[in-house]
Design a protein around this motif. Structure first.
Motif, short mmCIF file in Angstrom:
data_model
loop_
_atom_site.label_atom_id
_atom_site.label_comp_id
_atom_site.label_asym_id
_atom_site.label_seq_id
_atom_site.Cartn_x
_atom_site.Cartn_y
_atom_site.Cartn_z
N ALA A 68 -6.16 1.90 8.36
CA ALA A 68 -5.13 0.87 8.28
C ALA A 68 -3.78 1.34 7.76
CB ALA A 68 -5.63 -0.27 7.40
N SER A 69 -3.78 2.26 6.82
CA SER A 69 -2.53 2.67 6.18
C SER A 69 -2.45 4.18 6.13
CB SER A 69 -2.46 2.10 4.75
OG SER A 69 -2.58 0.70 4.77
N TRP A 70 -1.22 4.69 6.11
CA TRP A 70 -1.02 6.13 6.21
C TRP A 70 0.02 6.62 5.21
CZ3 TRP A 70 -3.97 8.80 9.73
CH2 TRP A 70 -4.67 8.02 10.65
N GLY A 71 -0.22 7.84 4.73
CA GLY A 71 0.78 8.49 3.91
C GLY A 71 1.81 9.19 4.78
N GLN A 72 2.75 9.85 4.14
CA GLN A 72 3.83 10.53 4.85
C GLN A 72 3.43 11.92 5.33
OE1 GLN A 72 6.93 9.15 5.69
NE2 GLN A 72 5.70 7.38 5.11
N GLY A 73 2.38 12.46 4.75
CA GLY A 73 1.90 13.77 5.17
C GLY A 73 2.36 14.90 4.28
N MET A 100 -11.76 6.14 2.72
CA MET A 100 -10.52 6.92 2.80
C MET A 100 -10.74 8.08 3.76
SD MET A 100 -8.34 5.42 0.82
CE MET A 100 -7.05 6.69 0.70
N GLY A 101 -9.65 8.59 4.28
CA GLY A 101 -9.80 9.69 5.24
C GLY A 101 -8.60 10.62 5.25
N TRP A 102 -8.79 11.70 5.97
CA TRP A 102 -7.71 12.67 6.22
C TRP A 102 -7.65 12.94 7.72
CZ3 TRP A 102 -4.38 14.48 2.54
CH2 TRP A 102 -4.75 14.35 1.19
N PHE A 103 -6.45 12.97 8.23
CA PHE A 103 -6.17 13.39 9.59
C PHE A 103 -5.16 14.53 9.52
CE2 PHE A 103 -7.65 10.16 12.80
CZ PHE A 103 -8.39 9.39 11.94
N VAL A 119 0.84 -1.20 0.00
CA VAL A 119 0.00 0.00 0.00
C VAL A 119 0.88 1.25 0.00
CG1 VAL A 119 -1.68 1.31 1.31
CG2 VAL A 119 -1.87 -1.18 1.19
N GLN A 120 0.55 2.17 -0.89
CA GLN A 120 1.22 3.47 -0.91
C GLN A 120 0.18 4.56 -0.99
OE1 GLN A 120 4.28 3.44 -4.07
NE2 GLN A 120 5.76 3.50 -2.40
N LEU A 121 0.35 5.57 -0.16
CA LEU A 121 -0.49 6.75 -0.16
C LEU A 121 0.43 7.96 -0.23
CD1 LEU A 121 -2.91 5.69 2.72
CD2 LEU A 121 -3.37 5.58 0.28
N VAL A 122 0.29 8.75 -1.28
CA VAL A 122 1.19 9.88 -1.50
C VAL A 122 0.38 11.17 -1.57
CG1 VAL A 122 2.96 10.87 -2.97
CG2 VAL A 122 2.81 8.38 -2.71
#
Length: 125
Positions: free
Chosen positions: A113-118, A34-37, A2-5
């Motif tokens: 479950a999975s997170w990007g780098q921000g 999907m979400g944003w924190f 999984v990759q989130l960029v």
């Protein structure tokens, strides 16, 4: 894998707008929420918004309701966060996250479950 960029962060004056994007890969994007924190300096990471697999359901933190809009394009495996009427207190690192199912009411990190780098968003007064 999984990759989130995330992309689209930057410096903006109070009252301005930014649109964040999150490009996803490595999983079946169109079946997961999907979400944003965000994490402001010296604070815990907090929930901002979430969207269901189809885009039909959304959930917002009270602090951003009416100013931010989450959306997704399943054809592009991308989720967006349109941020309008930005305030200095919106300054934070914004993180894209993938849910564990097609929809969640959770506003906790454990619900995802999975997170990007921000990506950094800075709002000047």
């Amino acid at each position: 894998q999984v990759q989130l960029v995330e992309s689209g962060g930057g410096l903006v004056q109070a009252g301005g707008s930014l649109r964040l994007s999150c490009a996803a890969s490595g999983f079946t994007f169109n079946t997961y929420a999907m979400g944003w924190f965000r994490r402001a300096p010296g604070k815990e990471r907090e929930f901002v918004a979430a969207i269901s697999w189809s885009g039909g359901l959304t959930n917002y933190a009270d602090s951003v309701k009416g100013r931010f809009t989450i959306s997704r394009d399943n054809a592009k495996n991308t989720v967006y966060l349109q941020m309008n009427s930005l305030k200095p207190e919106d300054t934070a690192v914004y993180y894209c996250t993938a849910g564990r199912t097609g929809w969640t009411n959770s506003r906790l990190e454990g619900g995802f479950a999975s997170w990007g780098q921000g990506t950094q968003v800075t709002v000047s007064s």
